[in-house]
Scaffold this motif. Structure first.
Motif, mmCIF file in Angstrom:
data_model
loop_
_atom_site.group_PDB
_atom_site.id
_atom_site.type_symbol
_atom_site.label_atom_id
_atom_site.label_comp_id
_atom_site.label_asym_id
_atom_site.label_seq_id
_atom_site.Cartn_x
_atom_site.Cartn_y
_atom_site.Cartn_z
ATOM 1 N N GLY A 1 1.227 -1.669 -0.229
ATOM 2 C CA GLY A 1 0.392 0.049 -0.020
ATOM 3 C C GLY A 1 0.965 1.301 -0.191
ATOM 4 N N VAL A 2 0.302 2.021 -0.676
ATOM 5 C CA VAL A 2 0.735 3.910 -0.713
ATOM 6 C C VAL A 2 0.085 5.094 -0.422
ATOM 7 N N GLY A 3 0.070 4.989 0.459
ATOM 8 C CA GLY A 3 -0.753 6.370 1.073
ATOM 9 C C GLY A 3 -1.371 5.559 2.912
ATOM 10 N N ARG A 4 -0.949 6.341 3.702
ATOM 11 C CA ARG A 4 -1.896 5.930 4.468
ATOM 12 C C ARG A 4 -3.624 5.233 4.883
ATOM 13 N N LYS A 5 -4.077 5.464 3.759
ATOM 14 C CA LYS A 5 -5.437 4.655 3.812
ATOM 15 C C LYS A 5 -5.464 3.733 3.118
ATOM 16 N N ASP B 1 7.897 2.745 -9.088
ATOM 17 C CA ASP B 1 7.812 3.629 -10.611
ATOM 18 C C ASP B 1 8.285 4.987 -9.876
ATOM 19 N N PRO B 2 10.042 5.273 -10.006
ATOM 20 C CA PRO B 2 10.412 6.320 -9.900
ATOM 21 C C PRO B 2 9.682 7.454 -10.957
ATOM 22 N N ASP C 1 19.753 5.159 -3.651
ATOM 23 C CA ASP C 1 19.614 4.226 -3.839
ATOM 24 C C ASP C 1 18.365 3.885 -3.954
ATOM 25 N N ARG C 2 18.021 2.669 -4.368
ATOM 26 C CA ARG C 2 16.281 2.497 -3.959
ATOM 27 C C ARG C 2 15.615 2.154 -2.530
ATOM 28 N N ALA C 3 16.762 2.911 -2.186
ATOM 29 C CA ALA C 3 15.896 2.554 -0.731
ATOM 30 C C ALA C 3 15.287 4.155 -0.368
ATOM 31 N N THR C 4 15.309 4.354 -1.451
ATOM 32 C CA THR C 4 16.151 6.120 -1.058
ATOM 33 C C THR C 4 13.745 6.159 -1.832
#
Length: 78
Positions: free
Chosen positions: A17-21, A56-57, A71-74
Motif C-alpha cells: 500500500g502507498v498512502g495511509r488509507k 516507479d520513480p 539508492d533503491r531504499a530512497t
C-alpha cells in the motif's frame, strides 16, 4: 518527565500500500504484502519471499538524473 510531541503529517510507502488509507486497509483486512522476490532472481538464496514496495520513480516525477543517483531504499528525492 513530560515531553511534547508534534505530528506534522502521516505518510506511508510500504509493501502492499502507498498512502495511509491503503496501508490501513491492508492491516485491517489482515492481508499479507509478502510475495516471491521479483527484483532479482532469488533462486540461490534460502528465502525467496519478501515484502517489496512497488515504486516507479519516473511515474512519481523523478528525473533520469535523480533516478540514477538514488539508492533503491530512497523513496523521495533528497
Amino acid at each position: 518527565m513530560n515531553r511534547r510531541v508534534v505530528i506534522t503529517g502521516v505518510g506511508v510507502r510500504a509493501p502492499g500500500g502507498v498512502g495511509r488509507k491503503e496501508f490501513w486497509e491492508l492491516l485491517m483486512t489482515v492481508r499479507t504484502a509478502t510475495r516471491r522476490i521479483s527484483f532479482f532472481d532469488p533462486e540461490p538464496f534460502r528465502s525467496q519471499v519478501a515484502g517489496e514496495c512497488d515504486f516507479d520513480p519516473a511515474a512519481e516525477g523523478l528525473t533520469p538524473r535523480q533516478i540514477r543517483r538514488m539508492d533503491r531504499a530512497t523513496a523521495t528525492p533528497g
